[in-house]
Design a protein around this motif. Structure first.
Motif, PDB file in Angstrom:
ATOM      1  N   ALA A   1       8.445  10.386   9.842  1.00 22.11           N
ATOM      2  CA  ALA A   1       8.472   9.079  10.358  1.00 22.11           C
ATOM      3  C   ALA A   1       7.522   8.294   9.441  1.00 22.11           C
ATOM      4  O   ALA A   1       7.542   7.524   8.453  1.00 22.11           O
ATOM      5  CB  ALA A   1       8.464   8.695  11.327  1.00 22.11           C
ATOM      6  N   ALA A   2       6.179   9.036   9.527  1.00 22.64           N
ATOM      7  CA  ALA A   2       5.009   9.033   9.466  1.00 22.64           C
ATOM      8  C   ALA A   2       4.892   9.136   7.581  1.00 22.64           C
ATOM      9  O   ALA A   2       4.095   7.968   7.421  1.00 22.64           O
ATOM     10  CB  ALA A   2       3.855   9.582   9.432  1.00 22.64           C
ATOM     11  N   ILE A   3       5.262  10.091   6.951  1.00 25.47           N
ATOM     12  CA  ILE A   3       5.375  10.263   5.623  1.00 25.47           C
ATOM     13  C   ILE A   3       5.959   9.287   5.047  1.00 25.47           C
ATOM     14  O   ILE A   3       5.711   8.372   3.337  1.00 25.47           O
ATOM     15  CB  ILE A   3       5.776  11.682   5.371  1.00 25.47           C
ATOM     16  CG1 ILE A   3       5.322  12.494   5.719  1.00 25.47           C
ATOM     17  CG2 ILE A   3       6.205  11.705   3.984  1.00 25.47           C
ATOM     18  CD1 ILE A   3       5.899  13.837   5.694  1.00 25.47           C
ATOM     19  N   VAL A   4       8.034   8.519   5.453  1.00 19.65           N
ATOM     20  CA  VAL A   4       8.391   7.665   5.167  1.00 19.65           C
ATOM     21  C   VAL A   4       7.587   6.642   4.891  1.00 19.65           C
ATOM     22  O   VAL A   4       7.986   5.909   4.185  1.00 19.65           O
ATOM     23  CB  VAL A   4       9.515   7.801   6.218  1.00 19.65           C
ATOM     24  CG1 VAL A   4      10.633   5.964   5.553  1.00 19.65           C
ATOM     25  CG2 VAL A   4      10.140   8.920   5.670  1.00 19.65           C
ATOM     26  N   ILE A   5       6.608   5.633   6.055  1.00 23.73           N
ATOM     27  CA  ILE A   5       6.219   4.227   6.490  1.00 23.73           C
ATOM     28  C   ILE A   5       5.245   4.629   5.033  1.00 23.73           C
ATOM     29  O   ILE A   5       4.488   3.255   4.392  1.00 23.73           O
ATOM     30  CB  ILE A   5       6.032   4.383   7.398  1.00 23.73           C
ATOM     31  CG1 ILE A   5       6.909   4.436   8.232  1.00 23.73           C
ATOM     32  CG2 ILE A   5       4.459   3.509   7.850  1.00 23.73           C
ATOM     33  CD1 ILE A   5       6.334   4.137   9.793  1.00 23.73           C
ATOM     34  N   ALA A   6       3.580   6.286   5.132  1.00 26.76           N
ATOM     35  CA  ALA A   6       3.478   6.180   3.923  1.00 26.76           C
ATOM     36  C   ALA A   6       3.848   5.733   2.546  1.00 26.76           C
ATOM     37  O   ALA A   6       3.194   5.284   1.483  1.00 26.76           O
ATOM     38  CB  ALA A   6       2.079   7.161   4.167  1.00 26.76           C
ATOM     39  N   ILE A   7       4.951   6.682   2.149  1.00 26.58           N
ATOM     40  CA  ILE A   7       5.611   6.904   0.831  1.00 26.58           C
ATOM     41  C   ILE A   7       6.084   5.189   0.861  1.00 26.58           C
ATOM     42  O   ILE A   7       5.230   5.123  -0.560  1.00 26.58           O
ATOM     43  CB  ILE A   7       6.319   7.708   0.237  1.00 26.58           C
ATOM     44  CG1 ILE A   7       5.160   9.329   0.779  1.00 26.58           C
ATOM     45  CG2 ILE A   7       7.452   7.645  -0.600  1.00 26.58           C
ATOM     46  CD1 ILE A   7       4.547   9.480  -0.152  1.00 26.58           C
ATOM     47  N   THR A   8       6.382   4.567   1.063  1.00 21.44           N
ATOM     48  CA  THR A   8       7.528   3.646   1.642  1.00 21.44           C
ATOM     49  C   THR A   8       6.234   1.952   0.773  1.00 21.44           C
ATOM     50  O   THR A   8       6.482   0.833   1.296  1.00 21.44           O
ATOM     51  CB  THR A   8       8.251   3.177   1.614  1.00 21.44           C
ATOM     52  OG1 THR A   8       7.981   3.151   3.303  1.00 21.44           O
ATOM     53  CG2 THR A   8       9.756   4.670   1.557  1.00 21.44           C
ATOM     54  N   HIS A   9       4.996   2.245   1.913  1.00 21.35           N
ATOM     55  CA  HIS A   9       4.114   1.929   2.309  1.00 21.35           C
ATOM     56  C   HIS A   9       4.705   0.079   3.142  1.00 21.35           C
ATOM     57  O   HIS A   9       4.272  -0.699   2.892  1.00 21.35           O
ATOM     58  CB  HIS A   9       3.585   0.850   0.801  1.00 21.35           C
ATOM     59  CG  HIS A   9       2.886   1.545  -0.653  1.00 21.35           C
ATOM     60  ND1 HIS A   9       2.563   0.997  -1.513  1.00 21.35           N
ATOM     61  CD2 HIS A   9       2.583   3.047  -0.016  1.00 21.35           C
ATOM     62  CE1 HIS A   9       1.394   2.262  -1.994  1.00 21.35           C
ATOM     63  NE2 HIS A   9       1.507   2.654  -1.636  1.00 21.35           N
ATOM     64  N   TYR A  10       5.367   0.747   3.839  1.00 20.64           N
ATOM     65  CA  TYR A  10       5.940   0.048   4.382  1.00 20.64           C
ATOM     66  C   TYR A  10       5.298  -0.240   5.836  1.00 20.64           C
ATOM     67  O   TYR A  10       4.652   0.730   6.345  1.00 20.64           O
ATOM     68  CB  TYR A  10       7.100   0.230   5.239  1.00 20.64           C
ATOM     69  CG  TYR A  10       8.063  -0.537   6.630  1.00 20.64           C
ATOM     70  CD1 TYR A  10       8.605  -1.153   6.017  1.00 20.64           C
ATOM     71  CD2 TYR A  10       8.297   0.416   8.049  1.00 20.64           C
ATOM     72  CE1 TYR A  10       8.728  -2.378   6.954  1.00 20.64           C
ATOM     73  CE2 TYR A  10       8.580  -0.868   8.560  1.00 20.64           C
ATOM     74  CZ  TYR A  10       9.242  -2.020   8.533  1.00 20.64           C
ATOM     75  OH  TYR A  10       9.982  -3.120   9.067  1.00 20.64           O
ATOM     76  N   ARG A  11       5.344  -1.767   6.387  1.00 18.75           N
ATOM     77  CA  ARG A  11       3.729  -1.749   7.457  1.00 18.75           C
ATOM     78  C   ARG A  11       2.564  -0.628   6.799  1.00 18.75           C
ATOM     79  O   ARG A  11       2.103   0.307   8.499  1.00 18.75           O
ATOM     80  CB  ARG A  11       4.357  -2.136   8.687  1.00 18.75           C
ATOM     81  CG  ARG A  11       5.017  -2.484   8.677  1.00 18.75           C
ATOM     82  CD  ARG A  11       6.386  -3.052  10.509  1.00 18.75           C
ATOM     83  NE  ARG A  11       4.928  -3.219  10.896  1.00 18.75           N
ATOM     84  CZ  ARG A  11       5.645  -4.584  11.984  1.00 18.75           C
ATOM     85  NH1 ARG A  11       5.654  -5.376  10.941  1.00 18.75           N
ATOM     86  NH2 ARG A  11       4.148  -4.853  12.627  1.00 18.75           N
ATOM     87  N   LEU A  12       1.876  -0.306   5.511  1.00 19.31           N
ATOM     88  CA  LEU A  12       1.381   0.480   5.367  1.00 19.31           C
ATOM     89  C   LEU A  12       0.025   0.540   7.007  1.00 19.31           C
ATOM     90  O   LEU A  12      -0.502   2.061   7.380  1.00 19.31           O
ATOM     91  CB  LEU A  12       0.598   1.033   4.426  1.00 19.31           C
ATOM     92  CG  LEU A  12       0.219   1.947   4.474  1.00 19.31           C
ATOM     93  CD1 LEU A  12       0.841   2.694   4.423  1.00 19.31           C
ATOM     94  CD2 LEU A  12      -0.345   1.521   2.026  1.00 19.31           C
TER      95      LEU A  12
END
Length: 333
Positions: free
Chosen positions: A254-265
């Motif tokens: 989940a952390a990887i997805v957030i980081a890669i997609t820049h979602y609420r980074l």
């Protein structure tokens, strides 16, 4: 249109992989571990989902491919064990032993995908040509180790049955045991690559690395907890540990997805700030409460209940001003 078809294919692959993992998990595979294997199956479902999301948003990103390798390898492990359980094969049959042997080999590419994440996150490429060469060497060595694992003679690690593919010479067994040291060594080199990347990174890439670190800390906490022998047979403890295993394994993808997609980074800064602040506040208040009860009971003519009540009131009065003061200092830092 082409990208839409690709995204649908990724979604279908992730759904199939999750369904296969769920099916094997419901069967309760790995009888040696009993029900304790099920939280691992639930947690590992996060990797194919994360791989599909990353590859849909960032096509060709090496991080998504590494996640996909982890997802496919874990699926092979669980599905082969599930097929063995479903068909109720004779433990001595060749088909059952072949499935276990292939399942044990799949563990190596699973860890290879995790190690690749350390070298590729967050850009999907190694930091430099030298880092790319080191990663390539590790991957080739792990591939050779998987072949040795498949062909080495002797008992299988899980059940102790003879390896049906064990046609290699006897000297391959100590070679394999020595080769297992590649896993922690390559992980340490990968962590070093992340440190170098952090020192060279800009603000956005550092925020991505902080998300990765947050997810990795949850997995590290999990490894530390399961390394401690469990001396209780409490059902509540078993359920709590199972929930923690599943949540911790979902945290990293989940952390990887957030980081890669820049979602609420940049929300990770707020999460870290609040976590540290409340940890400090709780520690101080617990110390005040325990110290207050001890001091009031020892030095003043108060009964035990009055000392507890006085300490509780002191803690309640201190909470808001202490929280604001600590939070301001942590935010500033």
């Amino acid at each position: 249109m082409r990208r839409r078809v690709k995204n649908w294919a990724l979604a279908g692959w992730a759904a199939f992989t999750v369904a296969a993992l769920a099916y094997a998990t419901v069967l309760g595979v790995f009888e040696a571990g009993g029900a304790s294997s099920r939280p691992w199956g639930v947690g590992l479902m996060a990797f194919p989902v994360a791989a599909a999301l990353v590859l849909a948003k960032r096509p060709g990103n090496g991080v998504g491919r590494a996640l996909a390798v982890v997802g496919m390898a874990t699926t092979v492990i669980f599905v082969l064990a599930g097929v063995d359980e479903l068909l109720k094969l004779d433990p001595g049959s060749a088909l059952s032993r072949q499935g276990e042997a292939l399942s044990s080999v799949a563990v190596i590419p699973m860890w290879g995908g995790v190690i690749a994440l350390l070298f590729l996150f967050p850009t999907g490429r190694p930091l430099s040509l030298r880092h790319a060469r080191v990663l390539a060497v590790f991957m080739w060595l792990l591939a050779a180790l998987a072949v040795v694992q498949l062909l080495r003679p002797g008992p299988l690690a899980g059940s102790g049955r003879l390896n049906p593919f064990g046609v290699a010479p006897q000297w391959t067994r100590p070679v394999f045991d020595f080769g297992l040291s590649l896993l922690p060594m390559s992980a340490l080199v990968g962590i070093g690559s992340l440190v170098v990347r952090w020192r060279r990174a800009g603000s956005i890439e550092r925020a991505q690395l902080r998300w990765f670190l947050g997810g990795a800390m949850a997995v590290l906490a999990l490894l530390l907890i399961i390394s401690v022998p469990q001396e209780t047979d409490s059902r509540l403890v078993e359920i709590s540990l199972g929930v923690f295993i599943a949540v911790a394994l979902w945290s990293l993808p989940a952390a990887i997805v957030i980081a890669i997609t820049h979602y609420r980074l940049y929300e990770i800064d707020r999460l870290i700030s609040r976590t540290v602040s409340y940890a400090v506040v709780v520690g101080v208040l617990v110390s005040v409460y325990v110290g207050g009860v001890f001091v009031l009971s020892s030095l003043l003519p108060l009964e035990g209940d009055l000392a507890v009540a006085a300490s509780t009131l002191a803690v309640a009065a201190l909470f808001n001003p202490l929280r604001r003061g600590v939070q301001q200092r942590v935010d500033r830092r």
